[in-house]
Design an enzyme around this catalytic site. Structure first.
Site, PDB file in Angstrom:
ATOM      1  N   CYS A   1      16.685 -43.680 -48.587  1.00 31.39           N
ATOM      2  CA  CYS A   1      17.278 -44.293 -47.398  1.00 31.39           C
ATOM      3  C   CYS A   1      16.744 -45.710 -47.206  1.00 31.39           C
ATOM      4  CB  CYS A   1      17.016 -43.433 -46.166  1.00 31.39           C
ATOM      5  SG  CYS A   1      15.287 -43.201 -45.743  1.00 31.39           S
TER       6      CYS A   1
ATOM      7  N   CYS B   1       8.043 -38.661 -46.269  1.00 28.36           N
ATOM      8  CA  CYS B   1       8.972 -38.345 -45.188  1.00 28.36           C
ATOM      9  C   CYS B   1       9.089 -36.839 -44.984  1.00 28.36           C
ATOM     10  CB  CYS B   1      10.334 -38.951 -45.488  1.00 28.36           C
ATOM     11  SG  CYS B   1      11.517 -38.776 -44.139  1.00 28.36           S
TER      12      CYS B   1
END
Length: 385
Positions: free
Chosen positions: A225, A116
């Site tokens: 997340c 990410c």
């Protein structure tokens, strides 16, 4: 609407601190947590012209999603700065969810945060800043630091050719997040600020409380997340990968049981194997082709070397010969001494190296990052093959 005491406190604090300071433009990544919130507040205090940016990564709840969006927007309103939300769900799906799934299917244990950071967060932030033209820098709430190359002159690092900008560990060794940032480029480092890099975590919370930030007492997120959204990594895997039954085999060749997919296992795992044996057994390796989980005694988990691929040199030029490094092979683990040797017989010799540990290491896990340090300077890193 009447202003609260907190509103007046923030307004007075930042207006007084910005009267005499030259404005510089910066985009701050906001997740809605205390770290990114304080980063934005500190940059306002230091005279930057700040705009908050939140990436919408996944539908639903989570620090990067619904609740985080609301908290980030509210913080920007409190600070009197603009806030922008970018829909990054498509790129996150492609670069993180899909690649994480593919990695598990291959029998690896991936590092979604690093994926990410490299392909989504910093890429999206930098592109946004560039497109706005008058914004020159970006910032996040990571616990890491950036120094100019002259910093290395004070250290015993003559064997390395340093680049213009160096990535360093955060001052708080218990919160240091540099491990996840090994894939950053010099272009990003040259425009990146880490306002919390020199701070301890307890100082962060105290500063946020002193400033009356709405996120000051927000619990710290402990999970990816993906985990926050799906509830667990196991649920993420179950949703994205079909179960496929295979055998659990002792390294001596004895079949001990069955499993429903190698994606559910990682090197060094002991719990959840569902097998009976006189002594504790651990996952030794995963065979994707045969769909076999191999298990062994703990003493069989140690390796003296590993092949590291897709190496990115953050702070130094690519070494042409072997170098001595301190290698960290998982987050939270202590770095260990080792020798890094370039492999010239691979298709891409600039990104593949052999890492030989000074002492054998347990559970060297394919898919995880091996990150190389010289003291507090992060030299580079790559993926354990």
């Amino acid at each position: 609407m009447l202003k609260t005491q907190k509103d007046k406190k923030l307004e007075n604090f930042f207006s007084s601190n910005n009267k005499t300071k030259k404005k510089k433009n910066i985009i701050v990544g906001l997740s809605g947590g205390v770290d990114s919130s304080l980063s934005a507040a500190l940059l306002v205090e230091r005279g930057w012209n700040v705009e908050g940016l939140t990436l919408w990564l996944i539908k639903g709840q989570g620090s990067c999603c619904s609740e985080g969006l609301v908290d980030a927007a509210g913080l920007c309103e409190d600070l009197g700065i603009n806030h922008k939300i970018i829909d990054s769900r498509e790129i996150f799906e492609r670069e993180v969810i899909k690649k994480t799934t593919e990695s598990y299917e291959k029998g690896f244990t991936p590092l979604p945060c690093s994926m990410c950071n490299k392909n989504v967060k910093f890429e999206e932030m930098l592109n946004y800043a560039v497109n706005k033209k008058d914004f020159t820098h970006i910032a996040t709430g990571h616990y890491a630091r950036i120094k100019k190359s002259s910093y290395a002159e004070t250290l015993d690092c003559k064997s390395f050719k340093f680049k213009d900008f160096l990535l360093l560990r955060g001052a708080d060794e218990n919160k240091d997040q540099s491990y996840f940032l090994y894939s950053l480029s010099q272009e990003v480092l040259s425009r990146l600020e880490f306002p919390l890099g020199e701070m301890k975590k307890e100082e962060t919370r105290k500063e946020a409380l002193r400033l009356g930030l709405r996120t000051a007492q927000k619990p710290e997120s402990q999970d990816l997340c993906l985990v926050e959204h799906y509830g667990s990594m196991q649920r993420f895997i179950d949703k994205h990968i079909e179960p496929k039954e295979g055998e659990i085999v002792h390294v001596n060749g004895k079949v001990l049981g069955t499993h429903n997919g190698i994606q559910h296992f990682t090197i060094g795992q002991r719990k959840g194997l569902g097998i009976a044996w006189p002594d504790p057994l651990y996952v030794k390796s995963l065979d994707r082709v045969k769909n076999i989980v191999y298990v062994a005694d703990k003493s069989d988990l140690f390796n003296r070397e590993a092949i590291i691929t897709k190496v990115n040199w953050v702070s130094i030029e690519e070494p042409k010969q072997e170098i001595e490094v301190e290698a960290q092979i998982r987050y939270r683990s202590h770095p260990v001494k080792g020798t890094l040797i370039p492999l010239k017989n691979f298709d891409n010799p600039t990104t593949t190296f052999k890492l030989i540990f000074e002492e054998s290491q347990s559970s060297v896990t394919p898919g995880q990052a091996a990150v190389f340090y010289k003291g507090e300077i992060l030299l580079g890193g790559g993926l354990i093959s």
